[in-house]
Design an enzyme around this catalytic site. Sequence first.
Site, short mmCIF file in Angstrom:
data_model
loop_
_atom_site.label_atom_id
_atom_site.label_comp_id
_atom_site.label_asym_id
_atom_site.label_seq_id
_atom_site.Cartn_x
_atom_site.Cartn_y
_atom_site.Cartn_z
N SER A 359 0.81 -1.22 0.00
CA SER A 359 0.00 0.00 0.00
C SER A 359 0.84 1.27 0.00
O SER A 359 1.89 1.34 0.65
CB SER A 359 -0.91 0.02 1.24
OG SER A 359 -1.79 -1.07 1.24
N HIS A 458 -7.48 -0.67 5.96
CA HIS A 458 -7.03 -2.05 6.13
C HIS A 458 -7.14 -2.51 7.59
O HIS A 458 -7.45 -3.68 7.85
CB HIS A 458 -5.59 -2.19 5.63
CG HIS A 458 -5.46 -2.16 4.14
ND1 HIS A 458 -5.91 -3.19 3.34
CD2 HIS A 458 -4.95 -1.22 3.30
CE1 HIS A 458 -5.67 -2.88 2.07
NE2 HIS A 458 -5.09 -1.70 2.03
#
Length: 528
Positions: A359, A458
């Site tokens: 990410s 997340h």
Amino acid sequence: MTPHHHLIVRTLLRDISARCWRYRTGVSAGARSGLFSSRDHQQHHHHYPRLFSSTTTTSTTSSMEEILARVVAPLPSYETRDKTPPPAESNSLDLIAFYQGLPPRGDLDRDHQRLSFVEKLSRECGVDHWSVSELSVKLLETIQKRDVATILQAEDRLRYALTPRYMQTLSGVSRVTGGVKFLVDLRADVLDMISSKATDSPHVRDFNSTLKSLLSEWFSVGLLRLERITWQSPCELLQKISQYEAVHPVRNWTDIKRRVGPYRRCYTFTHASMPGEPLVVLHVALTDDISDNIQTIVREFATLDSEEDVTKINTAIFYSITSTQAGLQGVELGNYLIKRVVRELQSEFPHMAQFSSLSPIPGFSAWLQGVLSQHRKEGRASSDLLSEPEWKEVEEATDAAAGAPALDALRALLASSEWVHSERLTRVLEPVLMRLCAWYLYGEKRRGYALNPVANFHLQNGATMWRLNWQADSSPRGVANSCGIMVNYRYFLNDTAKNSGLYLQSKVISTSDQVLGLVSQFQKNSKL
């Protein structure tokens, strides 16, 4: 009910009755000004009340009055609520055509027209406050009788009275072709109006909440279709996915062909009411281990016609997830997409053992510049951020004097991204930036949750903040946004439910030893 409770109820009833009397004396003026939409008032005059002030004389406002008076009907009475036909399809189409015919926000000459429309619709076609106040009094009266059936019916009447008049209109719009997409785009406009502070109207905020609730129902996960995108998918769909990609921009058709080719997967959620429109898109790389560099994924590919070797596939890397519809902000889609994709991949590759994201860290560079700027402004000791040897290296590499000049040189260095071309500076800054970035992800909070939006996403899903990766994104965008650092959020499938619950309820972040070690270094070296 005890005597004490009876006294409280009687006091409330007297207070509400007095308020209602004062309210009743002003209801005629309120109805004329469009503040209320009392059915009593409408029946007395045998027509819809004027929706807007007579002092507004522009042709656009007059047409707004006409369209809303025609398409926003009074709320049917409680007794006839199930017998009233839905709004005419032509009315819904007219409303869509009228709104889409207004210039978009930002138009120099008529930039307030969409805002005016939303403000009028939300303020003057909302809840009938007079009916709500009357039914609230009746509910309090029925509570004293302790007849459960009567109480439940009174609550149901009150619940129905709290329905905004525009609710029927929105439901009618959703039934026509393109209507759901229109409402999604309408909410995007409303969110833009609110975030840009073009309006601070509580009515507009309430209208936004109503739209969000409706869209959350219509886009619930059970109504969404999971679709894998391949090179054989419709050209229009591939083009939209390329255009929507917000994390790692698609360069050309060969690029998108590779991203849906061997050792890659691309999935999207679609909805029957928005055919051909991807709602959220997830790109996955199939690898033999957890990736620590995005260039190896988006730049280095297997040949387009190669066959996948299943023995080389042990890990799924979620390297890009993009929500395509601004109007669905706050409607949970991305987390469900990841969970569905995990099940799909487990079915295709039963031996797959590792699931992780790679990410970006948007906002880190901006946060870091803010920290350095505040540090400079307050004139704090330079050793708070870097150790003496680290500052010495920066001073020598930049030819800057110790103290404030070195701090200014470091700020300029990071802002220009030139430091990545210097092997010496890269070596010097690695421990500094890694521990600062770990703290940004782990320690910087918003209402107790992670400040960084990608981290928050997340972590809500139950992932573990697993590993920070140095020089993981060498693209100009990656260096500018996060000094080239990326992070793996790892999904340990047996722990995701527990991790999600701890984060959402107790704000506990599941973190690896590597990240905690960097956080500890930050706390030892810094005094922010």
